[in-house]
Design an enzyme around this catalytic site. Sequence first.
Site, PDB file in Angstrom:
ATOM      1  N   SER A 409       0.823  -1.207   0.000  1.00 17.19           N
ATOM      2  CA  SER A 409       0.000   0.000   0.000  1.00 17.19           C
ATOM      3  C   SER A 409       0.863   1.266   0.000  1.00 17.19           C
ATOM      4  O   SER A 409       0.334   2.355  -0.085  1.00 17.19           O
ATOM      5  CB  SER A 409      -0.928   0.000   1.206  1.00 17.19           C
ATOM      6  OG  SER A 409      -0.186  -0.081   2.384  1.00 17.19           O
ATOM      7  N   HIS A 430      -2.734  -2.686  -5.784  1.00 19.45           N
ATOM      8  CA  HIS A 430      -3.107  -2.345  -4.406  1.00 19.45           C
ATOM      9  C   HIS A 430      -4.615  -2.470  -4.238  1.00 19.45           C
ATOM     10  O   HIS A 430      -5.374  -1.638  -4.729  1.00 19.45           O
ATOM     11  CB  HIS A 430      -2.625  -0.919  -4.083  1.00 19.45           C
ATOM     12  CG  HIS A 430      -2.979  -0.465  -2.705  1.00 19.45           C
ATOM     13  ND1 HIS A 430      -3.154   0.862  -2.379  1.00 19.45           N
ATOM     14  CD2 HIS A 430      -3.194  -1.166  -1.571  1.00 19.45           C
ATOM     15  CE1 HIS A 430      -3.469   0.949  -1.104  1.00 19.45           C
ATOM     16  NE2 HIS A 430      -3.504  -0.269  -0.589  1.00 19.45           N
ATOM     17  N   GLU A 442      -5.888   0.071  -7.083  1.00 14.09           N
ATOM     18  CA  GLU A 442      -4.878   1.064  -7.460  1.00 14.09           C
ATOM     19  C   GLU A 442      -3.759   0.293  -8.163  1.00 14.09           C
ATOM     20  O   GLU A 442      -3.132  -0.571  -7.554  1.00 14.09           O
ATOM     21  CB  GLU A 442      -4.354   1.732  -6.184  1.00 14.09           C
ATOM     22  CG  GLU A 442      -3.986   3.173  -6.339  1.00 14.09           C
ATOM     23  CD  GLU A 442      -3.614   3.820  -4.993  1.00 14.09           C
ATOM     24  OE1 GLU A 442      -3.648   5.050  -4.915  1.00 14.09           O
ATOM     25  OE2 GLU A 442      -3.262   3.113  -4.030  1.00 14.09           O
ATOM     26  N   ASN A 480      -3.223   6.658  -0.202  1.00 15.06           N
ATOM     27  CA  ASN A 480      -2.625   6.787   1.130  1.00 15.06           C
ATOM     28  C   ASN A 480      -1.738   8.020   1.247  1.00 15.06           C
ATOM     29  O   ASN A 480      -1.570   8.573   2.330  1.00 15.06           O
ATOM     30  CB  ASN A 480      -1.848   5.512   1.490  1.00 15.06           C
ATOM     31  CG  ASN A 480      -2.798   4.395   1.906  1.00 15.06           C
ATOM     32  OD1 ASN A 480      -3.964   4.652   2.225  1.00 15.06           O
ATOM     33  ND2 ASN A 480      -2.326   3.164   1.885  1.00 15.06           N
TER      34      ASN A 480
END
Length: 676
Positions: A409, A430, A442, A480
């Site tokens: 991540s 991801h 992702e 993130n």
Amino acid sequence: MTTSPIRTERHDDILVIISNNPPVNALGAAVRIGLDAAIKEGAGDDAIKAMVIRCDGRTFFAGADITEFGKPMTGPGLGEVIDAIEASEKPVVAAIHGTALGGGCEVTLGCHYRVAVPSAKIGTPEVKLGLLPGAGGTQRIPRIAGVKLALQMTAVGDPISAKAAHAAGLIDRIVGEDSLEADAIAFAREIADKRPLPRAREGSVQADEAAVAEFKQANARKFRGFDAPAANIACVEKAASGASFEEGIAFERQEFMKLMGGTQSAAQRHLFFAERQAAKVDDIPAGTQLRPIKKVGVIGAGTMGGGISMNFLQAGIPVTIVETAQEALDRGTGVIRRNYENSAKKGRYTTEKVEGMMGLLTPTLNLEDLADCDLIIEAIYENMDVKKELFGKLDKIAKPGAILASNTSYLNIDEMAAVTSRPGDVIGMHFFSPANVMKLLEVVRGAKTSPDVLATVMALAKPIGKVAVVSGVCPGFIGNRMLSQRQGPANKMLMQGARPEQIDKAIVDFGMPMGPFQMSDLAGVDIGWHRDPTRIESIRDALAAKGRWGQKTSKGFYDYDEKRTPSPSPEVAEIIEDFRSKSNLPKQDFSDEDVIAATLYPMVNEGAKILDEGMAQRASDIDVVWIYGYGWPIYRGGPMFWANTVGLDKVVAGLEKNGVEVAPLLKRKAEAGEKF
Ligand code: 3HC
């Protein structure tokens, strides 16, 4: 001269009206003009006794042409065309295949009869675009199918099967899957002389207040924050109120225009196109050959690995799942089975389907068993050294041409690729937790990732039910990386006298599923903690030292009861006050708007940097990440779309007020009066 997408064909006494407007036969101006003319043609020809409307290509009309919304209208409105069909003195039969959606469904309701192939679906998904069926659907559906189904179809918006529609009277006959036109013509001949013609507008609706109340209650959570469901419900209620059809239509129009002019529908329409746009990678040559993915390997049978595997099993793709210890392997496969069995109990799968999916899963302790996989996804512990070691091993085991993916991540994909002899085959995939539920994928494109590897993974998203977005390599990628900008300001507000529950509430009221402190408690306050209870340098250190690790220890930023219901904690309030009194930050009162500006503007700012660096292809891709990966409210269109609606100059001013350095791209756009 452009040719009309509508043509007519005569089959003796039946006129077949055919639309050919790929890809989905959207009801744009040319289609409406053509339909109107074709109905007139049928009416004016004495040799014609009845008409059939059908579509070429993959589907019956899938709705109004959304690209026309907000532009000046040309040609007749859809409502007028549908009224003309319904007013016809000769029967008109809709012959449905694919998905008759929105305006397409409304066309069928204007027809006197409807036939459909068994695989067809019909529905009014306008609510998902922040709208309502605006061409008579809210008035005709209840008149044919009753209030209950009308509420479900309009305010929830999921299409129903031909079988369900038949049971509800929305379809008159289910015809052969491969003989739609011939069967529709035969049906038209059967009913050609039958009078009076059934016209939906002439039907009456039984009011059902109890059903409305029950429906509202059952969907309260789902509808939270959205304007369109209530408008759909109000229109159905109007139809059942004893008002005339014309009054109902006038009310529907008024509500439709209100929604169409509002920000929510603009946001939801933005998402419709953003989601489809995200699948397109600008610099992949057209016609790039995809690699076949017939078997997938997943390393790690924990929460992520298990969830990832489920996506492929559901799509019918065999999965080999690898663990290092038998116990972990058994636990992981047991969880997958239990999840499927729970879904079966809710009626989502049959027992045979569950067994079929489980039969596609091969658990193993042996990494070498991945040798025949076309795609291998690692979902192990987030540690670069461990991952590098694994990629080194995979390089020796995987067959030539296999795609090697990491579910990291935030770690650097290029570093993992560098330890292999085939960096072009390495990519990031991801998934978001729970990986079998969250729609976002992702896709992280490394510096050396081959175009065909990227294209293959992007194309794989659809069959496994994901929406894919490409990100470049940067810490935390798109999602993130932006999220990391929220916690700092939230913590700072605590030091200035705000309470965790106050900050979380403002963010939940904005429409997010949870606020930063609720999220900490869910993820674990101790994640990334140095584990030294004597070293207390932050509020989080103090909570972790006291065993307040979040939901798993029944206390974190909140106290939790046995049902995991949170309540504000006096102990936490004391800890925060202790830190606050020692800091030199001035105490301040924060309004909800202040909280939103302090926590969300920095995310937009980071989004601008991500865009400027080319880590995201387009601002709308960032919106898709946030909506499908983090539960950003759809009706606010994602952080970048939302920033446009706030005004970029206001966002810049808010950032400056809070001492945040403004991203150059954001500044430039704000100064030029532009939008993302
Ligand atoms: N208007 C304009 N373009 C449309 C469209 C529409 N109603 N529906 C789909 N498209 C476009 C898509 O943008 C996409 O374009 P692209 O190839 O350039 O990206 C292309 O058609 C193919 O669409 P999908 O990729 O979504 O194809 P799928 O096969 O996966 O799905 C579908 C087909 C189920 C029909 C899906 O496209 C869909 O759900 N469409 C929207 C249906 C809808 O919302 N209808 C209601 C419209 S509003 C309305 O009718 C108002 C009326 O009440 C007055």
